[in-house]
Design a protein around this motif. Structure first.
Motif: not given
Length: 582
Positions: A441, A461, A478, A498, A511, A549
């Motif tokens: 991340l 996160h 990410f 996150v 997310i 993604c």
């Protein structure tokens, strides 16, 4: 006395004695024949009883092995979650009622077994209900919930109960088998002694007849036992074992053939095998028959059709049976179902062809994209030179057109690069490594740090797991999702969070952003290439980011989805497998 009278009397005495002897001989022969026939009938009844007892034992074996198959299929599904493992369970479920009903019919003339049969049938139904409940629980709530139910040992206890009942059946049937074999031996010995006594008092022909009868009985006994043993062995085979005449008329059909083709032996005896199974032959039947008779055997792959019309492929082996003079009298045919193997071969060939085509498409995409970049750069370069060299001679409209052309070239170049990125996701062989998703991340944030600083985005996160995965692809994943959350946040500071949770053995990463959101009816559409919900003037981009993604997540055996409401932000979630735990 006159000599001729003596001769006459002697002649008549001999004749009368001969007639009496013949009558006595006929009576003895009749008695021997009557008794022998009676003994044969009794032995035949004993033989039928032996076969009936053997049928009960085989049926009990089928019930127990079917339960074991069902447990095996259930266990495979509970562990893996793969529905393919339930093929064995479903097959067993479809057969068990037939076996228990057959057991009920076999014991119809045994009132003392009625309660035992009903209890066994009830227990098998309860066992299958337990298996079904565990499977449904696995589907609904996952592995752990099913595991808790299994650990209660209710399934094991029920299986032990069924095993005990079957063992009691076995014990009783084996006892009956032993008693009937003893009775058969007693009958044979009794017949021998009685016949010996009669034959010892008769003339030589009667003795010979007695020995012939005894010999016949003994041969019948041995033949019966041998046939029973051979039939039992052949019925244990999963292959289809068929014996037919040289013209194809079926004379024997084992249980394996019944299961494979769906025809019972009573239905097929006397019918022609080639017509019954609608055999698709590799060459004319006459040529195959000549090969069989010439070589004594023949084998090849054949296509057969079952009673339900299903097409199957079998490895077929034919062997000629001959009489004592070496003349062919029948053909032994053994067929092994290789349908699944042939289908697997076809899938493997199709997969290989698909890989080849994909490889060619990837090469074509790369080459085409590379070649497209050159004219785009040339166009943009020429336009910049034109703008710089003649800027004093260009009016505002011309400058604006040049700006649009250069911007279009840049967007086209970006689109080509994104397409290359999309095509390369599955190109290379997976290189898994142990990675911390927190580091992944942070690296994704670092790649878009300019955008983060410019928008003053706040990214937080929860604790993220350490898993086995492809690091470069997850960084890209990410980065794309964070960029998406920042880009679609209007007139306020982007806030992105996150989180990670573990469900059913998979990590679920979510997310959440505070952006403009979108209508939920577009939740699937946005993951397709070039599917945009807004114009490029409102929000820049090529419309490929979320497609990349999706491809990255699927490469890691996961799924990706989104939930949103207009004006209330969006949540993008994906699952990912920790390959180290597989």
């Amino acid at each position: 006395m006159h000599p001729w009278l003596g001769t006459y009397i002697n002649y008549h005495s001999i004749k009368r004695a001969s007639m009496i002897g013949i009558v006595i001989m006929l009576l003895i022969l009749t008695a021997i024949g009557t008794y022998g026939l009676d003994q044969l009938n009794k032995l035949n009844e004993i033989r039928k009883s032996l076969k009936h007892t053997n049928d009960v034992i085989v049926n009990l074996h089928s019930i127990y092995s079917t339960l074991e198959d069902a447990e095996t299929g259930q266990r495979g599904f509970l562990i893996t979650g793969d529905e393919n493992y339930l093929a064995t369970y479903n097959d067993a479920s479809s057969k068990i009622n037939g076996y228990t009903e057959q057991l009920r019919q076999l014991n119809a003339g045994r009132p003392y077994h009625k309660a035992d049969v009903e209890m066994l049938q009830k227990s098998t139904n309860e066992k299958f209900n337990e298996l079904k409940n565990t499977i449904e629980l696995r589907r609904a709530k996952g592995f752990e919930a099913a595991r808790e139910l299994v650990l209660t040992n209710r399934g094991k206890d029920k299986m032990d109960e069924i095993r005990d009942m079957i063992d009691r059946f076995y014990e009783h049937e084996n006892k009956l088998l032993a008693e009937r074999e003893i009775e058969q031996d007693k009958k044979a010995k009794s017949a021998f002694l009685w016949l010996f006594f009669l034959c010892s008092a008769a003339i030589a022909c009667q003795v010979i007849m007695g020995f012939i009868t005894i010999s016949f009985i003994e041969r019948e006994k041995l033949s019966t036992e041998k046939l029973r043993e051979q039939a039992d062995l052949l019925d244990l085979s999963r292959d289809a074992v068929i014996v037919h005449d040289l013209d194809g008329t079926i004379r024997y059909w084992n249980r394996g053939a019944e299961k494979m083709y769906g025809y019972h032996s009573e239905e097929v005896l006397g019918k022609t095998s080639y017509k019954l199974l609608k055999v698709e032959l590799p060459k004319p039947l006459e040529e195959i028959q000549k090969d069989i008779l010439a070589k004594g055997y023949w084998e090849d792959e054949l296509v057969h059709y079952t009673a339900k019309g299903n097409k199957i492929v079998v490895a077929s082996r034919h062997t000629v049976n001959t009489d004592t003079d070496g003349n062919p009298v029948s053909i032994l045919e053994i067929n092994t179902d290789i349908t699944a193997h042939k289908q697997a071969e076809q899938r493997q060939m199709a997969l290989a062809e698909m890989k080849r085509v994909n490889s060619e498409l990837e090469q074509f995409t790369y080459i085409a994209s590379h070649d497209l970049q050159e004219p785009l750069r040339a166009i943009a370069g020429c336009l910049r030179i034109l703008e710089k060299s003649h800027k004093d001679n260009l009016d505002e409209e011309a400058k604006e057109l040049i700006h649009y052309a250069v911007d279009g070239s840049i967007r086209m170049s970006t689109l080509i690069n994104d397409l290359l990125t999309l095509s390369r996701v599955d190109k290379n062989e997976a290189v898994l490594e142990r990675i911390d998703l927190t580091d992944v991340l942070n690296e994704g944030i670092k790649n878009i740090i300019a955008t983060v600083n410019e928008t003053k985005a706040v990214i937080t996160h929860d604790h993220l797991p350490v898993i086995n995965a492809e690091k470069a692809l997850l960084v890209q994943l990410f980065q794309n999702l964070l960029s998406n959350g920042i880009k679609f946040c209007k007139n306020k500071t982007p806030e992105i969070h996150v989180s990670a949770t573990k469900k059913d053995g998979l990590w679920q990463i979510c997310i959440r952003d505070n952006g403009i959101g979108f209508d939920s009816e577009h939740a699937r559409k946005i993951f397709h290439p070039f599917k945009r919900l807004h114009s490029r003037d409102e929000y820049p981009g090529t419309g490929i980011g979320l497609a990349i993604c999706k491809k990255i997540v699927e490469r890691h055996s996961g799924t990706i989805w989104a939930t949103s409401e207009i004006g209330k932000g969006s949540i993008f979630c994906f699952t990912i497998t920790d390959f180290a735990q597989i």
